[in-house]
Design an enzyme around this catalytic site. Structure first.
Site, mmCIF file in Angstrom:
data_model
loop_
_atom_site.group_PDB
_atom_site.id
_atom_site.type_symbol
_atom_site.label_atom_id
_atom_site.label_comp_id
_atom_site.label_asym_id
_atom_site.label_seq_id
_atom_site.Cartn_x
_atom_site.Cartn_y
_atom_site.Cartn_z
ATOM 1 N N GLU A 173 -27.395 31.929 5.732
ATOM 2 C CA GLU A 173 -25.992 31.963 5.306
ATOM 3 C C GLU A 173 -25.154 30.827 5.885
ATOM 4 N N TYR A 175 -25.052 29.899 9.069
ATOM 5 C CA TYR A 175 -24.627 30.105 10.463
ATOM 6 C C TYR A 175 -25.395 29.177 11.408
ATOM 7 N N ARG A 223 -33.848 36.396 9.620
ATOM 8 C CA ARG A 223 -33.173 36.189 8.322
ATOM 9 C C ARG A 223 -33.236 34.705 7.998
ATOM 10 N N HIS A 261 -22.397 30.310 3.194
ATOM 11 C CA HIS A 261 -21.068 30.826 2.839
ATOM 12 C C HIS A 261 -20.218 29.779 2.133
ATOM 13 N N GLN A 353 -14.066 44.811 -3.349
ATOM 14 C CA GLN A 353 -12.643 45.028 -3.118
ATOM 15 C C GLN A 353 -12.321 45.732 -1.805
HETATM 16 P P1 FAD Z 1 -6.034 55.485 -15.807
HETATM 17 O O1 FAD Z 1 -7.323 54.811 -15.603
HETATM 18 O O2 FAD Z 1 -5.035 54.799 -16.667
HETATM 19 O O3 FAD Z 1 -6.322 56.924 -16.387
HETATM 20 C C1 FAD Z 1 -5.307 57.757 -16.871
HETATM 21 C C2 FAD Z 1 -5.918 58.782 -17.833
HETATM 22 O O4 FAD Z 1 -4.937 59.746 -18.162
HETATM 23 C C3 FAD Z 1 -6.388 58.191 -19.138
HETATM 24 O O5 FAD Z 1 -7.746 58.536 -19.363
HETATM 25 C C4 FAD Z 1 -5.467 58.809 -20.175
HETATM 26 O O6 FAD Z 1 -6.140 59.030 -21.410
HETATM 27 C C5 FAD Z 1 -5.083 60.106 -19.515
HETATM 28 N N1 FAD Z 1 -3.787 60.668 -19.954
HETATM 29 C C6 FAD Z 1 -2.574 60.073 -19.943
HETATM 30 N N2 FAD Z 1 -1.630 60.940 -20.352
HETATM 31 C C7 FAD Z 1 -2.249 62.113 -20.621
HETATM 32 C C8 FAD Z 1 -1.820 63.401 -21.065
HETATM 33 N N3 FAD Z 1 -0.543 63.658 -21.292
HETATM 34 N N4 FAD Z 1 -2.747 64.371 -21.249
HETATM 35 C C9 FAD Z 1 -4.066 64.123 -20.999
HETATM 36 N N5 FAD Z 1 -4.512 62.935 -20.572
HETATM 37 C C10 FAD Z 1 -3.628 61.955 -20.389
HETATM 38 N N6 FAD Z 1 -9.242 47.990 -10.999
HETATM 39 C C11 FAD Z 1 -9.951 47.582 -9.972
HETATM 40 O O7 FAD Z 1 -9.805 48.123 -8.883
HETATM 41 N N7 FAD Z 1 -10.880 46.590 -10.080
HETATM 42 C C12 FAD Z 1 -11.095 45.971 -11.240
HETATM 43 O O8 FAD Z 1 -11.918 45.070 -11.304
HETATM 44 C C13 FAD Z 1 -10.368 46.382 -12.367
HETATM 45 N N8 FAD Z 1 -10.554 45.790 -13.546
HETATM 46 C C14 FAD Z 1 -9.835 46.195 -14.610
HETATM 47 C C15 FAD Z 1 -10.040 45.578 -15.835
HETATM 48 C C16 FAD Z 1 -9.338 45.976 -16.939
HETATM 49 C C17 FAD Z 1 -9.566 45.287 -18.240
HETATM 50 C C18 FAD Z 1 -8.411 47.043 -16.825
HETATM 51 C C19 FAD Z 1 -7.641 47.502 -18.035
HETATM 52 C C20 FAD Z 1 -8.179 47.652 -15.629
HETATM 53 C C21 FAD Z 1 -8.883 47.227 -14.505
HETATM 54 N N9 FAD Z 1 -8.682 47.795 -13.258
HETATM 55 C C22 FAD Z 1 -9.422 47.395 -12.197
HETATM 56 C C23 FAD Z 1 -7.604 48.758 -13.028
HETATM 57 C C24 FAD Z 1 -8.130 50.192 -12.937
HETATM 58 O O9 FAD Z 1 -8.885 50.499 -14.052
HETATM 59 C C25 FAD Z 1 -6.928 51.101 -12.778
HETATM 60 O O10 FAD Z 1 -6.254 50.784 -11.597
HETATM 61 C C26 FAD Z 1 -7.368 52.560 -12.725
HETATM 62 O O11 FAD Z 1 -8.056 52.916 -13.900
HETATM 63 C C27 FAD Z 1 -6.161 53.471 -12.557
HETATM 64 O O12 FAD Z 1 -6.625 54.786 -12.522
HETATM 65 P P2 FAD Z 1 -5.739 56.020 -12.959
HETATM 66 O O13 FAD Z 1 -6.669 57.172 -12.904
HETATM 67 O O14 FAD Z 1 -4.512 56.057 -12.151
HETATM 68 O O15 FAD Z 1 -5.271 55.732 -14.440
HETATM 69 P P1 NAP Z 2 -0.690 42.507 -12.488
HETATM 70 O O1 NAP Z 2 -1.806 42.035 -11.662
HETATM 71 O O2 NAP Z 2 0.513 43.059 -11.851
HETATM 72 O O3 NAP Z 2 -0.273 41.257 -13.385
HETATM 73 C C1 NAP Z 2 0.746 41.317 -14.320
HETATM 74 C C2 NAP Z 2 1.010 39.920 -14.877
HETATM 75 O O4 NAP Z 2 2.059 39.992 -15.795
HETATM 76 C C3 NAP Z 2 1.397 38.915 -13.838
HETATM 77 O O5 NAP Z 2 0.790 37.680 -14.150
HETATM 78 C C4 NAP Z 2 2.910 38.819 -13.972
HETATM 79 O O6 NAP Z 2 3.203 37.523 -13.555
HETATM 80 C C5 NAP Z 2 3.123 39.126 -15.452
HETATM 81 N N1 NAP Z 2 4.374 39.829 -15.746
HETATM 82 C C6 NAP Z 2 4.942 40.843 -15.058
HETATM 83 N N2 NAP Z 2 6.071 41.256 -15.660
HETATM 84 C C7 NAP Z 2 6.210 40.479 -16.749
HETATM 85 C C8 NAP Z 2 7.194 40.408 -17.774
HETATM 86 N N3 NAP Z 2 8.251 41.224 -17.789
HETATM 87 N N4 NAP Z 2 7.051 39.488 -18.731
HETATM 88 C C9 NAP Z 2 5.985 38.660 -18.731
HETATM 89 N N5 NAP Z 2 5.034 38.667 -17.786
HETATM 90 C C10 NAP Z 2 5.152 39.578 -16.819
HETATM 91 O O7 NAP Z 2 -1.179 43.583 -13.514
HETATM 92 P P2 NAP Z 2 -2.419 43.615 -14.488
HETATM 93 O O8 NAP Z 2 -2.991 42.271 -14.737
HETATM 94 O O9 NAP Z 2 -1.950 44.389 -15.639
HETATM 95 O O10 NAP Z 2 -3.481 44.448 -13.715
HETATM 96 C C11 NAP Z 2 -3.239 45.813 -13.421
HETATM 97 C C12 NAP Z 2 -3.934 46.180 -12.157
HETATM 98 O O11 NAP Z 2 -5.334 46.253 -12.372
HETATM 99 C C13 NAP Z 2 -3.669 45.117 -11.123
HETATM 100 O O12 NAP Z 2 -2.901 45.634 -10.075
HETATM 101 C C14 NAP Z 2 -4.994 44.685 -10.675
HETATM 102 O O13 NAP Z 2 -5.131 44.768 -9.284
HETATM 103 C C15 NAP Z 2 -5.992 45.629 -11.325
HETATM 104 N N6 NAP Z 2 -7.079 44.781 -11.758
HETATM 105 C C16 NAP Z 2 -7.870 44.263 -10.809
HETATM 106 C C17 NAP Z 2 -8.860 43.416 -11.158
HETATM 107 C C18 NAP Z 2 -9.751 42.827 -10.090
HETATM 108 O O14 NAP Z 2 -10.565 41.981 -10.380
HETATM 109 N N7 NAP Z 2 -9.658 43.228 -8.860
HETATM 110 C C19 NAP Z 2 -9.073 43.086 -12.481
HETATM 111 C C20 NAP Z 2 -8.240 43.630 -13.429
HETATM 112 C C21 NAP Z 2 -7.238 44.464 -13.062
HETATM 113 P P3 NAP Z 2 4.633 36.820 -13.686
HETATM 114 O O15 NAP Z 2 5.598 37.882 -13.345
HETATM 115 O O16 NAP Z 2 4.588 35.690 -12.715
HETATM 116 O O17 NAP Z 2 4.690 36.317 -15.069
HETATM 117 FE FE1 SF4 Z 3 -18.004 47.144 -1.765
HETATM 118 FE FE2 SF4 Z 3 -17.900 49.664 -2.628
HETATM 119 FE FE3 SF4 Z 3 -17.219 47.653 -4.270
HETATM 120 FE FE4 SF4 Z 3 -19.772 48.075 -3.554
HETATM 121 S S1 SF4 Z 3 -18.480 49.430 -4.775
HETATM 122 S S2 SF4 Z 3 -18.723 46.130 -3.589
HETATM 123 S S3 SF4 Z 3 -19.526 48.723 -1.446
HETATM 124 S S4 SF4 Z 3 -16.167 48.237 -2.385
#
Ligand code: FAD
Ligand code: NAP
Ligand code: SF4
Length: 696
Positions: A173, A175, A223, A261, A353
């Site tokens: 890595e 080191y 390693r 790294h 994460q």
């Molecule tokens: P949600 O996942 O939004 O789930 C809410 C659920 O509630 C849904 O299934 C919906 O159908 C249901 N619901 C809503 N209202 C009602 C109702 N009235 N009755 C019954 N059911 C209802 N996070 C990461 O940490 N790492 C990532 O790499 C990552 N990548 C992402 C990529 C994408 C493209 C997207 C869209 C999101 C990503 N996220 C990632 C974000 C992550 O998915 C969300 O933070 C997470 O899903 C939030 O969980 P939650 O349970 O709060 O809400």
């Molecule tokens: P986000 O990370 O908060 O990004 C929102 C984006 O929209 C920002 O670029 C913001 O930048 C812009 N924005 C905010 N308000 C706006 C407005 N009124 N008009 C136009 N642009 C606006 O949210 P997200 O991309 O929706 O992701 C949601 C969550 O999922 C995030 O918190 C993220 O951590 C998680 N997620 C994580 C990963 C991962 O790889 N770890 C991947 C996907 C999602 P400006 O305000 O500068 O324009």
């Molecule tokens: Fe790390 Fe857990 Fe994500 Fe695996 S699932 S990379 S152990 S945070």
């Protein structure tokens, strides 16, 4: 990917014992070294003992601790974990005793960081600063080198005194030991530099003298960096020569190290194909066996399910498999595999994460899919004496974690979701090329719902009146988020799409696309749009190797060549209002990968943007135009002529049920996105849900 998680696989290779002569490992599973942060404070030792004991109980044959420095010069950072005194060794006894009480074995990793040390006292073969540390190392004198060797040996002897079953000498890595091996970092002209025999002298001296000091019945894992992934890295002949010399010097096992790294090739992120580097271990093992060298060789990196590990062992790539993060995700990994329950394994999705990102932020590591990891003494989930009736609304990550935790504790739980499947936004995330692993979390929760007895009601959008009629004791709202409306003039144009429609394939997307918003979702949607449909390189190893310029180290020193990515499927522009670098809030250890991947696909990234208005295409065609200006002065107005605009402007909480439920006097808890959408991710959603459910 789920096809690999069959129910009754017997895993004969994975579960076979390994005879090391003086001791036998009960199976072929090594829990690889991970820095959790517990190493860096005396107060954490009881928690470390519990953490390792839980994993020993889960059936892993041999574990390796996070790195401990043999001296101050070898620290990862000031006051990092170090084993250099008998007082420190006594503290380790609680860890080794706890592991042995569970029938496990544990080795201590000796980690000397050399020029990677994040402190002013770091040392190296030559005075050359690394690209990942602000500190320039001191060049060691010959006497200084001897002092480092003695520190390694003292550390190994203390590890033995502390009850460890062995040590892992960290030689990869990039080191300290690795820094001696290549001319890139070793420009000495004395007996420690120049010829390869001189450059590898340090590694051999350390192994030989450690073996002399600890006796024959103590495991020494070396390693070894089998593919450096840096220009000017070791040649293949050097790797093989070192492996043979390390074996002759007394190593018991050789563990594969992949990449320095400072390499610009991802090695463990979720977009790296499963088992992406096992072919390199196989290449080494084959050469060693052909030369009559029979030391067991361990392979590693992106092996996260028993089926993958079994395959790697069955095809002769290795004698053992190292998995590290999979044991944060599920301490019971081996037992579940052995009992034919691999579909119940909580799979590491390689997101980094809560583990590696935390390590880089000087926080205690944990796991996104298992918030109890490294919190075993604090986050206790016990059976409840007072059973209650709960409704959980929303089966996204938060709702799933809450429902299964509550039901696992003995409560009665009804889980509702308006969708036809569990998972919430994870069903969108798993469609992103390179995030296919996210499906594993949904598979795990699907199994866990059944196992814990949660009653699941899909296709059921519940109203407050319906919930009140059922007279639940308490209600958990996990209804997630709804996309933020950015209120841009003209956004009702049919060419403007929501990211949800794009990812679900509900709308056709043209060739020229601008994304409004460059957060995690903006980056992911960009990746989705530039990738040819159905061709995720995470599922195609040859294409992935070409994309990142990974070559056969037998042909190219270090195993790196010019990257040759596939052409982008679309022309994408990523926009944000904030000035500065895009993707600044992405994960510490993965953000650079996302940025590099999009750069390779010529994605244009514009910051400091004002969205002035959206209108019809200037040529009167079917497209859409976006007029933007830059900065506070709203200068340099430009019209982007596009086929589509995709809104990725963040989220707002969806919690319309909370008011009527609370007004009716029902105890109602908000979790996940429904509670707080700002900076929401699945790590926070699952952690909060589990903690809330653990105490209700
Ligand atoms: P949600 O996942 O939004 O789930 C809410 C659920 O509630 C849904 O299934 C919906 O159908 C249901 N619901 C809503 N209202 C009602 C109702 N009235 N009755 C019954 N059911 C209802 N996070 C990461 O940490 N790492 C990532 O790499 C990552 N990548 C992402 C990529 C994408 C493209 C997207 C869209 C999101 C990503 N996220 C990632 C974000 C992550 O998915 C969300 O933070 C997470 O899903 C939030 O969980 P939650 O349970 O709060 O809400
Ligand atoms: P986000 O990370 O908060 O990004 C929102 C984006 O929209 C920002 O670029 C913001 O930048 C812009 N924005 C905010 N308000 C706006 C407005 N009124 N008009 C136009 N642009 C606006 O949210 P997200 O991309 O929706 O992701 C949601 C969550 O999922 C995030 O918190 C993220 O951590 C998680 N997620 C994580 C990963 C991962 O790889 N770890 C991947 C996907 C999602 P400006 O305000 O500068 O324009
Ligand atoms: Fe790390 Fe857990 Fe994500 Fe695996 S699932 S990379 S152990 S945070």
């Amino acid at each position: 990917m789920t096809a690999t998680t069959t129910k009754t696989a017997p895993f004969p290779h994975l579960l076979a014992p390994l005879d090391l002569g003086f001791t036998t490992l009960k199976n072929r599973v090594l829990m690889g070294s991970m820095h959790t942060g517990l190493e860096d404070g005396r107060k954490h030792f009881p928690a470390m003992a519990t953490y390792f004991a839980e994993r020993a109980r889960g059936g892993v044959a041999l574990m390796v601790t996070g790195g401990f420095a043999p001296n101050i010069a070898g620290w990862t950072k000031p006051f990092a974990g170090m084993l250099a005194s008998s007082g420190a060794a006594r503290r380790h006894k609680q860890v080794t005793d706890a592991v042995h009480a569970e029938g496990g074995k544990i080795a201590l990793q000796i980690l000397h960081t050399g020029r990677y040390g994040y402190h002013p006292l770091c040392v190296a073969p030559s005075r050359i600063q690394s690209p990942i540390s602000p500190f320039t190392p001191f060049e060691l004198s010959a006497g200084g080198i001897e002092r480092q060797i003695r520190a390694f040996i003292r550390c190994a002897k203390l590890a033995r005194d502390a009850g460890y079953d062995g040590v892992e000498i960290m030689g990869s890595e990039g080191y300290f030991i690795n820094q001696f091996l290549v001319t890139h970092t070793n420009q000495r002209t004395d007996e420690w530099g120049g010829s390869y025999a001189n450059r590898m002298r340090l590694a051999i001296e350390i192994v030989r003298r450690t073996r002399e000091a600890v006796g024959q019945d103590f495991i020494i894992i070396y390693r070894l960096s089998i593919i450096d992934l840096i220009p000017g890295g070791s040649s293949w002949e050097e790797v093989v020569q070192l492996a043979k010399a390390v074996e002759a010097a007394g190593a018991t096992l050789i563990n594969s190290g992949i990449g320095w790294h400072e390499a610009r090739v991802p090695t463990i992120a979720t977009s790296v194909p499963r088992g992406a580097f096992t072919w390199v271990t196989k290449k080494l093992r084959t050469e060693l066996r052909a030369a009559g060298v029979n030391i067991p060789v361990i392979t590693s990196n992106r092996i996260n399910m028993p089926e993958v590990a079994e395959q790697v062992l069955a095809d002769g790539s290795a004698d053992m498999v190292s998995m590290a993060r999979p044991f944060l995700a599920d301490p019971e990994f081996v037992h579940k595999a052995a009992q034919g329950r691999s579909n119940e394994i909580n799979t590491c999705i390689a997101c980094n994460q809560a583990c590696l990102d935390h390590a880089f932020q000087a926080k205690l590591a944990s796991c996104l899919v298992n918030p109890r990891a490294v919190r075993e003494t604090e986050l206790i989930i016990s059976v409840t004496p007072a059973k209650k009736r709960f409704a959980v609304i929303g089966a996204g990550p938060a709702g799933l974690a809450a429902a299964t935790t509550l039901a696992g504790r003995g409560h009665s739980v009804d889980l509702y979701d308006s969708a036809d499947k569990i998972g919430g936004q994870f069903n969108l995330a798993k469609r992103i090329p390179g995030k296919e692993e996210f499906e594993e979390t949904l598979r795990y929760f699907g199994q866990h719902l059944t196992k814990t007895g949660v009653r699941l009601h899909l296709n059921t959008r519940v109203s407050a009146a319906e919930l009140l009629a059922q007279k639940f004791d308490e209600i958990i709202l996990a209804t997630g988020v709804t996309p933020r409306n950015p209120r841009i003039t003209g956004q009702e144009h049919p060419g403007v799409l929501s990211y949800i429609d794009v990812l679900l394939g509900n709308k056709t997307v043209g060739q020229r696309v601008a994304l409004i918003g460059a957060g995690g979702i903006g980056f992911d949607v960009a990746e989705f749009l530039v990738t040819p449909a159905g061709h995720s390189t995470a599922l195609d190893l040859p294409a992935w190797l070409a994309e990142w310029g990974v070559a056969d180290p037998g042909e190219v020193r270090g195993g790196v060549v010019r990257a040759a990515p596939e052409p982008a499927a679309r022309q994408v522009t990523l926009l944000q209002r904030k000035p500065g670098k895009l993707g600044g809030n992405l994960g510490k250890t993965t953000g650079w990968i996302h940025r590099a991947a999009l750069k390779m696909k010529n994605v244009e990234m514009l910051s400091g943007v004002n969205y002035e208005r959206i209108g019809a295409a200037s040529d009167g065609g079917a497209g859409v135009s976006l007029f933007i200006t830059f900065g506070e002065k709203r200068s340099n107005g430009t019209v982007l002529e596009l086929d589509n605009i995709v809104l990725c402007a963040g989220q707002e909480p969806l919690r319309e049920l909370v008011e009527p439920l609370r007004a009716a006097g029902v105890k109602t808890h908000l979790i996940g996105g429904a509670d707080e959408a700002t900076e929401l991710d699945a790590k926070r959603a699952i952690d909060q849900a589990t903690r809330v459910a653990a105490v209700l």
